[in-house]
Design a protein around this motif. Structure first.
Motif, PDB file in Angstrom:
ATOM      1  N   LYS A 131       0.820  -1.228   0.000  1.00  0.00           N
ATOM      2  CA  LYS A 131       0.000   0.000   0.000  1.00  0.00           C
ATOM      3  C   LYS A 131       0.841   1.261   0.000  1.00  0.00           C
ATOM      4  O   LYS A 131       0.402   2.320  -0.442  1.00  0.00           O
ATOM      5  CB  LYS A 131      -0.892   0.008   1.242  1.00  0.00           C
ATOM      6  N   LYS A 132       2.056   1.143   0.565  1.00  0.00           N
ATOM      7  CA  LYS A 132       2.927   2.334   0.593  1.00  0.00           C
ATOM      8  C   LYS A 132       3.706   2.470  -0.722  1.00  0.00           C
ATOM      9  O   LYS A 132       4.551   3.341  -0.856  1.00  0.00           O
ATOM     10  CB  LYS A 132       3.903   2.212   1.772  1.00  0.00           C
ATOM     11  N   GLY A 133       3.449   1.573  -1.658  1.00  0.00           N
ATOM     12  CA  GLY A 133       4.142   1.629  -2.940  1.00  0.00           C
ATOM     13  C   GLY A 133       5.529   1.002  -2.877  1.00  0.00           C
ATOM     14  O   GLY A 133       6.362   1.254  -3.752  1.00  0.00           O
ATOM     15  N   GLU A 134       5.764   0.163  -1.848  1.00  0.00           N
ATOM     16  CA  GLU A 134       7.082  -0.477  -1.725  1.00  0.00           C
ATOM     17  C   GLU A 134       7.070  -1.860  -2.370  1.00  0.00           C
ATOM     18  O   GLU A 134       6.123  -2.630  -2.179  1.00  0.00           O
ATOM     19  CB  GLU A 134       7.451  -0.650  -0.242  1.00  0.00           C
ATOM     20  N   PHE A 135       8.135  -2.145  -3.097  1.00  0.00           N
ATOM     21  CA  PHE A 135       8.284  -3.475  -3.703  1.00  0.00           C
ATOM     22  C   PHE A 135       8.406  -4.483  -2.561  1.00  0.00           C
ATOM     23  O   PHE A 135       9.240  -4.313  -1.671  1.00  0.00           O
ATOM     24  CB  PHE A 135       9.550  -3.491  -4.569  1.00  0.00           C
ATOM     25  N   ASN A 136       7.558  -5.522  -2.560  1.00  0.00           N
ATOM     26  CA  ASN A 136       7.577  -6.414  -1.393  1.00  0.00           C
ATOM     27  C   ASN A 136       7.648  -7.899  -1.737  1.00  0.00           C
ATOM     28  O   ASN A 136       7.253  -8.745  -0.940  1.00  0.00           O
ATOM     29  CB  ASN A 136       6.373  -6.128  -0.476  1.00  0.00           C
ATOM     30  N   VAL A 137       8.153  -8.221  -2.915  1.00  0.00           N
ATOM     31  CA  VAL A 137       8.257  -9.643  -3.285  1.00  0.00           C
ATOM     32  C   VAL A 137       9.477 -10.254  -2.592  1.00  0.00           C
ATOM     33  O   VAL A 137      10.556  -9.657  -2.599  1.00  0.00           O
ATOM     34  CB  VAL A 137       8.364  -9.800  -4.825  1.00  0.00           C
ATOM     35  N   PRO A 138       9.304 -11.449  -1.989  1.00  0.00           N
ATOM     36  CA  PRO A 138      10.446 -12.073  -1.310  1.00  0.00           C
ATOM     37  C   PRO A 138      11.492 -12.606  -2.291  1.00  0.00           C
ATOM     38  O   PRO A 138      11.262 -12.664  -3.505  1.00  0.00           O
ATOM     39  CB  PRO A 138       9.820 -13.220  -0.512  1.00  0.00           C
ATOM     40  N   TYR A 139      12.600 -13.019  -1.716  1.00  0.00           N
ATOM     41  CA  TYR A 139      13.720 -13.561  -2.489  1.00  0.00           C
ATOM     42  C   TYR A 139      13.331 -14.888  -3.145  1.00  0.00           C
ATOM     43  O   TYR A 139      12.665 -15.715  -2.532  1.00  0.00           O
ATOM     44  CB  TYR A 139      14.899 -13.759  -1.519  1.00  0.00           C
ATOM     45  N   GLY A 140      13.739 -15.098  -4.371  1.00  0.00           N
ATOM     46  CA  GLY A 140      13.529 -16.376  -5.060  1.00  0.00           C
ATOM     47  C   GLY A 140      14.798 -17.199  -4.963  1.00  0.00           C
ATOM     48  O   GLY A 140      15.648 -17.088  -5.838  1.00  0.00           O
ATOM     49  N   HIS A 141      14.895 -17.977  -3.882  1.00  0.00           N
ATOM     50  CA  HIS A 141      16.121 -18.745  -3.621  1.00  0.00           C
ATOM     51  C   HIS A 141      16.535 -19.600  -4.807  1.00  0.00           C
ATOM     52  O   HIS A 141      15.712 -20.318  -5.355  1.00  0.00           O
ATOM     53  CB  HIS A 141      15.895 -19.679  -2.427  1.00  0.00           C
ATOM     54  N   LYS A 142      17.782 -19.498  -5.171  1.00  0.00           N
ATOM     55  CA  LYS A 142      18.318 -20.332  -6.243  1.00  0.00           C
ATOM     56  C   LYS A 142      19.825 -20.256  -6.117  1.00  0.00           C
ATOM     57  O   LYS A 142      20.373 -19.142  -6.044  1.00  0.00           O
ATOM     58  CB  LYS A 142      17.886 -19.754  -7.593  1.00  0.00           C
ATOM     59  N   PRO A 143      20.522 -21.398  -6.064  1.00  0.00           N
ATOM     60  CA  PRO A 143      21.974 -21.307  -5.994  1.00  0.00           C
ATOM     61  C   PRO A 143      22.496 -20.667  -7.282  1.00  0.00           C
ATOM     62  O   PRO A 143      21.919 -20.875  -8.355  1.00  0.00           O
ATOM     63  CB  PRO A 143      22.433 -22.783  -5.882  1.00  0.00           C
ATOM     64  N   GLN A 144      23.535 -19.892  -7.176  1.00  0.00           N
ATOM     65  CA  GLN A 144      24.101 -19.227  -8.358  1.00  0.00           C
ATOM     66  C   GLN A 144      23.037 -18.442  -9.126  1.00  0.00           C
ATOM     67  O   GLN A 144      22.886 -18.610 -10.342  1.00  0.00           O
ATOM     68  CB  GLN A 144      24.749 -20.273  -9.291  1.00  0.00           C
ATOM     69  N   ARG A 145      22.262 -17.615  -8.422  1.00  0.00           N
ATOM     70  CA  ARG A 145      21.188 -16.824  -9.031  1.00  0.00           C
ATOM     71  C   ARG A 145      21.663 -16.109 -10.311  1.00  0.00           C
ATOM     72  O   ARG A 145      21.042 -16.171 -11.349  1.00  0.00           O
ATOM     73  CB  ARG A 145      20.739 -15.760  -8.029  1.00  0.00           C
ATOM     74  N   PHE A 146      22.791 -15.419 -10.176  1.00  0.00           N
ATOM     75  CA  PHE A 146      23.308 -14.689 -11.342  1.00  0.00           C
ATOM     76  C   PHE A 146      24.537 -15.397 -11.913  1.00  0.00           C
ATOM     77  O   PHE A 146      25.619 -14.831 -11.996  1.00  0.00           O
ATOM     78  CB  PHE A 146      23.579 -13.220 -10.974  1.00  0.00           C
ATOM     79  N   ALA A 147      24.325 -16.658 -12.296  1.00  0.00           N
ATOM     80  CA  ALA A 147      25.395 -17.430 -12.947  1.00  0.00           C
ATOM     81  C   ALA A 147      25.745 -16.737 -14.269  1.00  0.00           C
ATOM     82  O   ALA A 147      24.947 -15.970 -14.815  1.00  0.00           O
ATOM     83  CB  ALA A 147      24.912 -18.846 -13.205  1.00  0.00           C
ATOM     84  N   LYS A 148      26.933 -17.036 -14.776  1.00  0.00           N
ATOM     85  CA  LYS A 148      27.436 -16.366 -15.989  1.00  0.00           C
ATOM     86  C   LYS A 148      26.426 -16.420 -17.162  1.00  0.00           C
ATOM     87  O   LYS A 148      26.153 -15.409 -17.805  1.00  0.00           O
ATOM     88  CB  LYS A 148      28.751 -17.048 -16.402  1.00  0.00           C
ATOM     89  N   ALA A 149      25.853 -17.612 -17.375  1.00  0.00           N
ATOM     90  CA  ALA A 149      24.937 -17.774 -18.517  1.00  0.00           C
ATOM     91  C   ALA A 149      23.677 -16.923 -18.329  1.00  0.00           C
ATOM     92  O   ALA A 149      23.132 -16.368 -19.293  1.00  0.00           O
ATOM     93  CB  ALA A 149      24.551 -19.242 -18.670  1.00  0.00           C
ATOM     94  N   TYR A 150      23.220 -16.808 -17.077  1.00  0.00           N
ATOM     95  CA  TYR A 150      22.010 -16.029 -16.790  1.00  0.00           C
ATOM     96  C   TYR A 150      22.291 -14.541 -17.020  1.00  0.00           C
ATOM     97  O   TYR A 150      21.486 -13.827 -17.630  1.00  0.00           O
ATOM     98  CB  TYR A 150      21.589 -16.299 -15.339  1.00  0.00           C
ATOM     99  N   VAL A 151      23.458 -14.094 -16.569  1.00  0.00           N
ATOM    100  CA  VAL A 151      23.830 -12.682 -16.776  1.00  0.00           C
ATOM    101  C   VAL A 151      23.911 -12.399 -18.279  1.00  0.00           C
ATOM    102  O   VAL A 151      23.370 -11.394 -18.774  1.00  0.00           O
ATOM    103  CB  VAL A 151      25.166 -12.353 -16.059  1.00  0.00           C
ATOM    104  N   THR A 152      24.542 -13.303 -19.022  1.00  0.00           N
ATOM    105  CA  THR A 152      24.677 -13.100 -20.475  1.00  0.00           C
ATOM    106  C   THR A 152      23.302 -13.028 -21.146  1.00  0.00           C
ATOM    107  O   THR A 152      23.074 -12.201 -22.040  1.00  0.00           O
ATOM    108  CB  THR A 152      25.530 -14.226 -21.094  1.00  0.00           C
ATOM    109  N   LYS A 153      22.396 -13.872 -20.671  1.00  0.00           N
ATOM    110  CA  LYS A 153      21.041 -13.867 -21.241  1.00  0.00           C
ATOM    111  C   LYS A 153      20.383 -12.483 -21.032  1.00  0.00           C
ATOM    112  O   LYS A 153      19.814 -11.899 -21.957  1.00  0.00           O
ATOM    113  CB  LYS A 153      20.222 -14.937 -20.513  1.00  0.00           C
ATOM    114  N   ILE A 154      20.507 -11.955 -19.806  1.00  0.00           N
ATOM    115  CA  ILE A 154      19.888 -10.647 -19.516  1.00  0.00           C
ATOM    116  C   ILE A 154      20.584  -9.542 -20.328  1.00  0.00           C
ATOM    117  O   ILE A 154      19.927  -8.659 -20.887  1.00  0.00           O
ATOM    118  CB  ILE A 154      19.947 -10.336 -17.993  1.00  0.00           C
ATOM    119  N   VAL A 155      21.919  -9.631 -20.415  1.00  0.00           N
ATOM    120  CA  VAL A 155      22.689  -8.632 -21.186  1.00  0.00           C
ATOM    121  C   VAL A 155      22.206  -8.633 -22.643  1.00  0.00           C
ATOM    122  O   VAL A 155      21.986  -7.572 -23.245  1.00  0.00           O
ATOM    123  CB  VAL A 155      24.201  -8.949 -21.092  1.00  0.00           C
ATOM    124  N   ASN A 156      21.996  -9.825 -23.213  1.00  0.00           N
ATOM    125  CA  ASN A 156      21.523  -9.905 -24.599  1.00  0.00           C
ATOM    126  C   ASN A 156      20.113  -9.332 -24.746  1.00  0.00           C
ATOM    127  O   ASN A 156      19.782  -8.706 -25.756  1.00  0.00           O
ATOM    128  CB  ASN A 156      21.548 -11.356 -25.100  1.00  0.00           C
TER     129      ASN A 156
END
Ligand SMILES: C[S@@+](CC[C@H](N)C(=O)[O-])C[C@H]1O[C@@H](n2cnc3c(N)ncnc32)[C@H](O)[C@@H]1O
Length: 301
Positions: A131-156
């Motif tokens: 209600k205060k306009g704050e982002f409130n989604v919890p963490y999505g647990h995943k080992p190596q969240r930003f693994a190299k391949a995932y970062v490259t995918k987002i960069v592309n």
């Protein structure tokens, strides 16, 4: 062969990635037309239609600010890699603690880089604000969240948006649909994908009957083509608005799965409807899952 669908860097519940090829067929969008998308969300629809001139808007200021930051050159495919590699390293060391630190930082400063980080590290790629306009989604647990391949995918994905912005005349603004649609000139094409009633509500993203009726009135007054994405039915319920409010429209449907809930049992098959104020001529007969008829000739289930 079907065109490859370009997936944008931002995820959102209700993202239309799977139905983009059908939307493109039904839109019959001529390059000379101007594309208006007043419920932009992730941008996946317009980015794949790739109009020369487009006006994207949404009430969520952070979605709009993110794409404006790419347009302004503040976010680039190069600095996104640097940012995600360094933040990803801190996340892998500190786990939850770091996610919540970035979430607090975002809620204070609203940095578009942090919005991307949260969007790609949170639970199920949800976008939700309290209600205060704050982002409130919890963490999505995943080992190596930003693994190299995932970062490259987002960069592309960011690089693809950069390329589209260089080629086209696109505008992004924070506006509600009722401010945008009355200003759209005749001949422009309007694609609307509003939140579905009763499915998801938050600070920037609520929907009710009054808004559905207002949207209908505004679209019916538009002197040009429009297309509305909505749901037709699932195994339990029918969207009565299709058969009452929107019953002067033409309806194209195909089965579509939503991936919002955490559990498999929440992932009901939803029959998605594309409602248009014209008869779509370009539906391929070989696409056997598709039906395309005036609403009045289709039966409510
Ligand atoms: C179903 S999502 C759109 C998804 C998008 N088509 C995609 O595929 O990513 C609905 C969007 O409508 C926006 N929205 C909600 N109320 C609005 C309003 N009154 N005017 C404009 N946008 C609104 C939400 O912020 C959300 O981004």
């Amino acid at each position: 062969m079907a065109d490859k669908v370009f997936v944008p860097p931002i995820k959102i519940q209700g993202i239309k990635t799977k139905i983009v090829p059908l939307i493109k067929q039904v839109a019959e969008f001529a390059d000379s037309d101007v594309w208006f998308e007043p419920f932009m969300g992730s941008g996946v629809v317009g980015f794949n239609v790739a109009p020369k001139c487009a006006f994207y808007s949404d009430t969520n200021p952070y979605l709009i600010a993110f794409y404006q930051a790419i347009q302004d050159g503040e976010i680039t495919s190069t600095n996104v890699r640097t940012y995600l590699e360094s933040e990803g390293k801190k996340l892998s060391e500190l786990d939850d603690e770091y996610y919540y630190e970035v979430r607090d930082r975002f809620n204070r400063h609203h940095d578009p880089f942090d919005f991307l980080f949260l969007n790609r590290a949170c639970f199920n790629g949800m976008i939700r604000f309290n209600k205060k306009g704050e982002f409130n989604v919890p963490y999505g647990h995943k080992p190596q969240r930003f693994a190299k391949a995932y970062v490259t995918k987002i960069v592309n994905q960011v690089a693809n948006v950069e390329a589209l912005l260089r080629l086209n005349d696109w505008h992004f603004s924070v506006m509600s649909f009722d401010e945008v649609i009355p200003e759209v000139e005749s001949g422009s094409f309007i694609y609307c994908d509003p939140p579905y009633i009763g499915r998801h509500v938050d600070y920037f993203d609520s929907w009710d009957e009054e808004k559905e009726v207002m949207l209908h009135e505004l679209l019916m007054a538009h002197q040009g083509k429009f297309m509305l994405s909505t749901w037709d039915h699932n195994s339990y319920r029918t969207n009565d608005y299709v058969y009452t409010l929107w019953n002067d429209c033409y309806k194209t449907t195909r089965e579509h799965f939503y991936h919002v809930g955490a559990r498999e049992s929440n992932r009901n098959a939803v029959i998605e409807a594309l409602l248009t104020n014209y008869t779509p001529a370009a539906i391929k007969p070989e696409d056997e899952c598709v039906s395309s008829v005036p609403v009045q000739q289709s039966l409510a289930i």
